[in-house]
Design a protein around this motif. Structure first.
Motif, mmCIF file in Angstrom:
data_model
loop_
_atom_site.group_PDB
_atom_site.id
_atom_site.type_symbol
_atom_site.label_atom_id
_atom_site.label_comp_id
_atom_site.label_asym_id
_atom_site.label_seq_id
_atom_site.Cartn_x
_atom_site.Cartn_y
_atom_site.Cartn_z
ATOM 1 N N ALA A 81 -33.987 97.619 65.193
ATOM 2 C CA ALA A 81 -32.609 97.794 64.737
ATOM 3 C C ALA A 81 -31.854 96.475 64.755
ATOM 4 O O ALA A 81 -31.978 95.689 65.704
ATOM 5 C CB ALA A 81 -31.894 98.823 65.607
ATOM 6 N N SER A 84 -25.774 95.805 63.166
ATOM 7 C CA SER A 84 -24.958 96.860 62.567
ATOM 8 C C SER A 84 -25.585 98.231 62.792
ATOM 9 O O SER A 84 -24.875 99.236 62.961
ATOM 10 C CB SER A 84 -24.773 96.590 61.074
ATOM 11 N N GLN A 85 -26.905 98.307 62.805
ATOM 12 C CA GLN A 85 -27.575 99.584 63.063
ATOM 13 C C GLN A 85 -27.405 100.025 64.509
ATOM 14 O O GLN A 85 -27.253 101.222 64.778
ATOM 15 C CB GLN A 85 -29.053 99.459 62.682
ATOM 16 N N ARG A 86 -27.390 99.084 65.420
ATOM 17 C CA ARG A 86 -27.118 99.441 66.823
ATOM 18 C C ARG A 86 -25.689 99.955 66.977
ATOM 19 O O ARG A 86 -25.429 100.864 67.785
ATOM 20 C CB ARG A 86 -27.365 98.229 67.726
ATOM 21 N N ALA A 88 -24.107 101.630 64.657
ATOM 22 C CA ALA A 88 -24.149 102.989 64.113
ATOM 23 C C ALA A 88 -24.654 103.979 65.153
ATOM 24 O O ALA A 88 -24.153 105.112 65.248
ATOM 25 C CB ALA A 88 -25.031 103.022 62.863
ATOM 26 N N SER A 185 -21.051 105.543 59.494
ATOM 27 C CA SER A 185 -22.413 105.194 59.047
ATOM 28 C C SER A 185 -23.405 106.309 59.362
ATOM 29 O O SER A 185 -24.494 106.080 59.904
ATOM 30 C CB SER A 185 -22.873 103.883 59.679
ATOM 31 N N THR A 188 -26.970 105.964 57.762
ATOM 32 C CA THR A 188 -27.805 105.040 58.525
ATOM 33 C C THR A 188 -28.249 105.675 59.836
ATOM 34 O O THR A 188 -29.423 105.562 60.236
ATOM 35 C CB THR A 188 -27.032 103.740 58.810
ATOM 36 N N LEU A 192 -32.060 106.217 61.412
ATOM 37 C CA LEU A 192 -32.408 105.694 62.728
ATOM 38 C C LEU A 192 -32.933 106.795 63.649
ATOM 39 O O LEU A 192 -33.904 106.596 64.400
ATOM 40 C CB LEU A 192 -31.199 105.006 63.360
ATOM 41 N N TYR A 220 -28.780 100.234 50.661
ATOM 42 C CA TYR A 220 -28.858 100.385 52.114
ATOM 43 C C TYR A 220 -30.296 100.456 52.617
ATOM 44 O O TYR A 220 -30.590 100.054 53.747
ATOM 45 C CB TYR A 220 -28.087 101.635 52.554
ATOM 46 N N PHE A 224 -33.342 97.973 56.251
ATOM 47 C CA PHE A 224 -34.156 98.414 57.387
ATOM 48 C C PHE A 224 -35.401 97.545 57.502
ATOM 49 O O PHE A 224 -36.141 97.371 56.527
ATOM 50 C CB PHE A 224 -34.553 99.880 57.231
#
Length: 271
Positions: A81, A84-86, A88, A185, A188, A192, A220, A224
């Motif tokens: 991750a 930004s994914q963390r 989310a 998000s 996303t 995840l 998007y 990943f």
């Protein structure tokens, strides 16, 4: 001794229609029915070859002069991750997950309608009624799950994913979420969480559907890590999204007969 010959799937091609991803393009699909005792085997085999499921049909883009749509999947062991994914994950830590059999509910449909009306009002599913929605969720001849994400305190439904369980991974057939929570998000977050489900189950991949270069709707997916795309009959690691293009060319796609001849079907003969 009498032997029954295996039934070979028949493949068909849809009539051209406007592409939902790229302007001034025409879309065409190669498809076959998904039914009978060998449905799971066929779905597994064709999913590994870039096909997607919609109810009891498996399809793959086969446009006359365009090969922009690339089937995409995340290799779970290669995923890490980003920042930004963390974020989310933290934003949605209050959501609980519940996996159920593929059964449509009024609450799901109400969320689905809000999602379409705000996010995809001009899309091909904009006019889908409650019966068509139920068919999308429930008409599956394979192992499928509806995964709901709800607020742990209020029990309000925030997001839903219709997910198939394959031999080598999870396939996110269709997902939708509360449009008023766009800043959270949720799209996303669902991906995840599916990566985590696959990791826990020992499944190597999460299939995301199609990625289309230069299509804002699909951008998007390229964010990943561990992403692979199906190109030229094989999966390859995506290193730089800008290396792929959506330019059309009259030789972009092989003739239909050649495409069908190159499809590897499962061996349904009894051991």
């Amino acid at each position: 001794m009498r032997h029954t010959l295996p039934i070979v799937p028949q493949f068909y091609v849809t009539a051209p229609q406007p592409c939902p991803y790229l302007e001034n393009r025409m879309e065409r699909k190669l498809f076959t029915a998904l039914q009978g005792e060998g449905a799971d085997q066929l779905n597994n085999a064709l999913s590994r070859q870039g096909f997607r499921r919609s109810q009891n049909v498996l399809y793959r883009p086969s446009c006359a002069d365009c090969a922009a749509c690339l089937s995409a999947r995340i290799k779970v062991s290669d995923f890490a991750a980003n920042k930004s994914q963390r974020r989310a994950l933290r934003r949605n830590a209050h959501l609980g997950r519940r996996a159920t059999s593929p059964w449509a509910t009024d609450e799901q449909y109400e969320l689905f309608r809000r999602y379409l009306d705000i996010r995809h009002a001009d899309g091909g599913m904009a006019d889908m009624d409650v019966f068509e929605f139920a068919a999308m969720i429930e008409e599956t001849p394979i192992r499928s799950r509806v995964i709901e994400y709800s607020d742990r305190k209020t029990d309000a439904l925030a997001a839903v994913s219709l997910t198939d369980v394959l031999e080598d991974g999870l396939s996110m057939v269709y997902s939708f979420y509360e449009p008023e929570l766009r800043s959270s998000s949720l799209g996303t977050f669902m991906i995840l969480d599916h990566i985590e489900i696959a990791r826990e189950a020992g499944l190597p991949y999460v299939y995301l559907g199609y990625w289309v270069p230069e299509s804002p709707k699909m951008g998007y997916k390229a964010r990943f890590s561990g992403l692979e795309v199906y190109v030229g009959g094989k999966w390859q690691v995506m290193k730089n999204p800008e290396d792929y293009e959506s330019a059309s060319h009259p030789l972009s796609t092989d003739p239909i007969a050649e495409q069908v001849a190159n499809i590897q079907l499962p061996d349904r003969r009894a051991p």
